[in-house]
Scaffold this motif. Sequence first.
Motif, mmCIF file in Angstrom:
data_model
loop_
_atom_site.group_PDB
_atom_site.id
_atom_site.type_symbol
_atom_site.label_atom_id
_atom_site.label_comp_id
_atom_site.label_asym_id
_atom_site.label_seq_id
_atom_site.Cartn_x
_atom_site.Cartn_y
_atom_site.Cartn_z
ATOM 1 N N PRO A 1 57.950 15.629 27.128
ATOM 2 C CA PRO A 1 59.122 16.508 27.322
ATOM 3 C C PRO A 1 60.402 16.012 26.680
ATOM 4 O O PRO A 1 61.469 16.520 27.001
ATOM 5 C CB PRO A 1 59.275 16.536 28.852
ATOM 6 C CG PRO A 1 58.589 15.344 29.358
ATOM 7 C CD PRO A 1 57.592 14.888 28.344
ATOM 8 N N PHE A 2 60.354 15.071 25.751
ATOM 9 C CA PHE A 2 61.576 14.419 25.281
ATOM 10 C C PHE A 2 62.330 15.188 24.202
ATOM 11 O O PHE A 2 63.350 14.741 23.699
ATOM 12 C CB PHE A 2 61.260 12.980 24.852
ATOM 13 C CG PHE A 2 60.648 12.216 25.999
ATOM 14 C CD1 PHE A 2 61.406 11.941 27.118
ATOM 15 C CD2 PHE A 2 59.318 11.841 25.984
ATOM 16 C CE1 PHE A 2 60.856 11.280 28.212
ATOM 17 C CE2 PHE A 2 58.756 11.182 27.064
ATOM 18 C CZ PHE A 2 59.524 10.895 28.185
ATOM 19 N N LEU A 3 61.821 16.352 23.826
ATOM 20 C CA LEU A 3 62.607 17.275 23.002
ATOM 21 C C LEU A 3 62.698 18.640 23.691
ATOM 22 O O LEU A 3 63.222 19.587 23.110
ATOM 23 C CB LEU A 3 61.979 17.458 21.614
ATOM 24 C CG LEU A 3 62.195 16.359 20.577
ATOM 25 C CD1 LEU A 3 61.379 16.652 19.326
ATOM 26 C CD2 LEU A 3 63.672 16.201 20.216
ATOM 27 N N GLN B 1 57.589 14.027 16.817
ATOM 28 C CA GLN B 1 59.024 13.763 16.986
ATOM 29 C C GLN B 1 59.388 13.591 18.457
ATOM 30 O O GLN B 1 60.301 12.838 18.800
ATOM 31 C CB GLN B 1 59.850 14.903 16.377
ATOM 32 C CG GLN B 1 59.929 14.844 14.876
ATOM 33 C CD GLN B 1 60.579 13.548 14.385
ATOM 34 O OE1 GLN B 1 61.578 13.091 14.910
ATOM 35 N NE2 GLN B 1 59.968 12.929 13.391
ATOM 36 N N SER B 2 58.675 14.272 19.318
ATOM 37 C CA SER B 2 58.924 14.145 20.749
ATOM 38 C C SER B 2 58.572 12.724 21.204
ATOM 39 O O SER B 2 59.280 12.125 22.019
ATOM 40 C CB SER B 2 58.089 15.195 21.473
ATOM 41 O OG SER B 2 58.502 15.318 22.776
ATOM 42 N N PHE C 1 63.580 10.702 34.686
ATOM 43 C CA PHE C 1 62.542 9.956 33.955
ATOM 44 C C PHE C 1 62.742 8.461 34.119
ATOM 45 O O PHE C 1 63.872 7.968 34.078
ATOM 46 C CB PHE C 1 62.604 10.268 32.453
ATOM 47 C CG PHE C 1 62.246 11.691 32.114
ATOM 48 C CD1 PHE C 1 60.927 12.100 32.116
ATOM 49 C CD2 PHE C 1 63.230 12.610 31.792
ATOM 50 C CE1 PHE C 1 60.586 13.410 31.799
ATOM 51 C CE2 PHE C 1 62.910 13.917 31.473
ATOM 52 C CZ PHE C 1 61.582 14.316 31.478
ATOM 53 N N SER C 2 61.629 7.752 34.277
ATOM 54 C CA SER C 2 61.685 6.298 34.319
ATOM 55 C C SER C 2 60.425 5.745 33.641
ATOM 56 O O SER C 2 59.622 6.513 33.107
ATOM 57 C CB SER C 2 61.785 5.838 35.769
ATOM 58 O OG SER C 2 62.006 4.452 35.788
ATOM 59 N N GLN C 3 60.281 4.413 33.676
ATOM 60 C CA GLN C 3 59.148 3.809 32.973
ATOM 61 C C GLN C 3 58.269 3.012 33.933
ATOM 62 O O GLN C 3 58.761 2.446 34.910
ATOM 63 C CB GLN C 3 59.667 2.904 31.854
ATOM 64 C CG GLN C 3 60.276 3.710 30.722
ATOM 65 C CD GLN C 3 61.037 2.854 29.733
ATOM 66 O OE1 GLN C 3 62.072 2.288 30.059
ATOM 67 N NE2 GLN C 3 60.519 2.758 28.535
ATOM 68 N N ARG C 4 56.973 2.972 33.638
ATOM 69 C CA ARG C 4 56.010 2.208 34.431
ATOM 70 C C ARG C 4 54.950 1.635 33.484
ATOM 71 O O ARG C 4 54.704 2.200 32.417
ATOM 72 C CB ARG C 4 55.287 3.116 35.445
ATOM 73 C CG ARG C 4 56.123 3.610 36.588
ATOM 74 C CD ARG C 4 56.423 2.504 37.605
ATOM 75 N NE ARG C 4 57.136 3.034 38.751
ATOM 76 C CZ ARG C 4 58.448 3.258 38.810
ATOM 77 N NH1 ARG C 4 59.203 3.002 37.771
ATOM 78 N NH2 ARG C 4 59.003 3.752 39.910
ATOM 79 N N ILE D 1 65.473 7.462 22.948
ATOM 80 C CA ILE D 1 66.276 7.704 24.150
ATOM 81 C C ILE D 1 66.290 6.466 25.046
ATOM 82 O O ILE D 1 67.316 6.062 25.570
ATOM 83 C CB ILE D 1 65.714 8.916 24.944
ATOM 84 C CG1 ILE D 1 65.969 10.213 24.184
ATOM 85 C CG2 ILE D 1 66.306 8.985 26.338
ATOM 86 C CD1 ILE D 1 65.290 11.435 24.804
ATOM 87 N N TYR D 2 65.106 5.838 25.209
ATOM 88 C CA TYR D 2 65.021 4.776 26.213
ATOM 89 C C TYR D 2 65.390 3.400 25.654
ATOM 90 O O TYR D 2 65.501 2.445 26.404
ATOM 91 C CB TYR D 2 63.660 4.814 26.905
ATOM 92 C CG TYR D 2 63.585 6.094 27.708
ATOM 93 C CD1 TYR D 2 64.359 6.240 28.846
ATOM 94 C CD2 TYR D 2 62.844 7.183 27.274
ATOM 95 C CE1 TYR D 2 64.389 7.437 29.539
ATOM 96 C CE2 TYR D 2 62.854 8.385 27.958
ATOM 97 C CZ TYR D 2 63.627 8.501 29.099
ATOM 98 O OH TYR D 2 63.667 9.689 29.778
ATOM 99 N N ALA D 3 65.630 3.344 24.343
ATOM 100 C CA ALA D 3 66.076 2.071 23.766
ATOM 101 C C ALA D 3 67.604 2.037 23.667
ATOM 102 O O ALA D 3 68.188 0.991 23.454
ATOM 103 C CB ALA D 3 65.473 1.897 22.379
#
Length: 389
Positions: A303-305, A350-351, A229-232, A358-360
């Motif tokens: 998909p973060f949970l 919550q997801s 996973f990454s950010q854009r 997660i990303y912070a």
Amino acid sequence: MNDSRALIIGAGIGGLTAALALQRSGCRVRVFEQAAALGEVGAGVTITPNACHALNHLLGEELVEHICHVPASGAVKHYQTGKTLVDTRRGDRPKQKYGAHYCQAHRADLHDALADAVRRNDANCLVIDRRFIALEDSSDGITARFADGSSARGDYLVGCDGIHSEVRRALWGDDEPRFTGYIAWRGLVPTAALRPEFLVPDSAAFAGRGRTFTRYKVRRGELFNFVGFSQRDEWAAESWSERAHIDEALAEFSDFAPEVQAILDAAPPDQCFKWGLFDRRPLAQWTKGRATLLGDAGHPMTPFLAQGAAMAIEDGVVLARAVAASADWREALTRYEQARYERGTFVMLQSQVNAKRIYARDPDRLDRNSHRNAEALGLYAYNPVTVPV
Ligand SMILES: Cc1cc2nc3c(=O)[nH]c(=O)nc-3n(C[C@H](O)[C@H](O)[C@H](O)COP(=O)(O)OP(=O)(O)OC[C@H]3O[C@@H](n4cnc5c(N)ncnc54)[C@H](O)[C@@H]3O)c2cc1C
């Protein structure tokens, strides 16, 4: 309600679970899938105990254990050094604690098992190449209309057509999915192509700044599933997933641990897919008249949970139990939504929250106390087969 006629739109994991569960309750079910062939993407899916209960109930434990790989252990590792920051004992521990396994599967294996079971009950249940476009609700039934001009009639309709749901649009109007700012690369690697020291533990997530990379075994350990996973700022592609060259993922994770490089190096270069991750605001309700929503159509899950497929599976079993327990379609859909709305919406929100967390986070300060997952939220303790409906 056990001889009711159900129309299901979408043959993803949610639609097939609902179909199988409704068939088991004696209902007459038709599933309409827009694709010209049934199938799932080449990627893995984590099945947590809450969803595993449902699969055990519908497919039998023996088949579930054949399809799914139970990881002996898992870890959150530092993205660069590969050092273990949090270790998680898996193996039989989740089964002892919750009554069902924490396991991981190739999505196609799970999808095939569900589709085979549905077809064994009724060879004509699954109808492909039928894109749902509209519905007409009336006092004596509901009609689904398809792009090819055909139609189908039933007592109630269940939209299982994913985040871009046409059923949701038909019921609740336009509400476009929002790009979350996260993208994912997914692929599968033959385990035999990796050095043995890269295979432990069975399941691992590498936590970096603004990026993560997860890998775990599927298909009885023959394949390694990876998702990075990454950010854009934006997602420019027309579709929400597209084929990507593995070089893109290698460049994105070039500062990650050697194990991550080895997995990406071993990936078939043309078998990597890139996904833009979208979400939506929660709906105030899912059901209108004789139609309702299930899975990502009702509560699209980032998909973060690792709970999107799990929630769709839970929905399917609870829907069938609500139908079996009710005198008419109105009571059944009300019972279903009452049993599922709060949990589906909670997990969806919550997801979204978990992605921000997660990303912070700073991987150099991550430890067991700051790590939170679906288990910490208490989600594994739910059993859709026995929960009051
Ligand atoms: C990168 C990534 C990783 C993930 N990892 C996990 C994980 O580890 N664990 C987990 O639980 N979840 C995970 N998820 C989430 C999970 O994939 C979804 O939540 C789940 O697939 C939703 O299932 P569904 O059946 O509701 O929808 P879908 O899987 O989207 O299925 C919808 C079906 O409906 C069909 N359809 C669409 N429109 C129409 C139409 N108009 N007419 C007829 N048919 C139609 C589609 O072709 C499709 O077959 C992940 C998601 C992503 C993007």
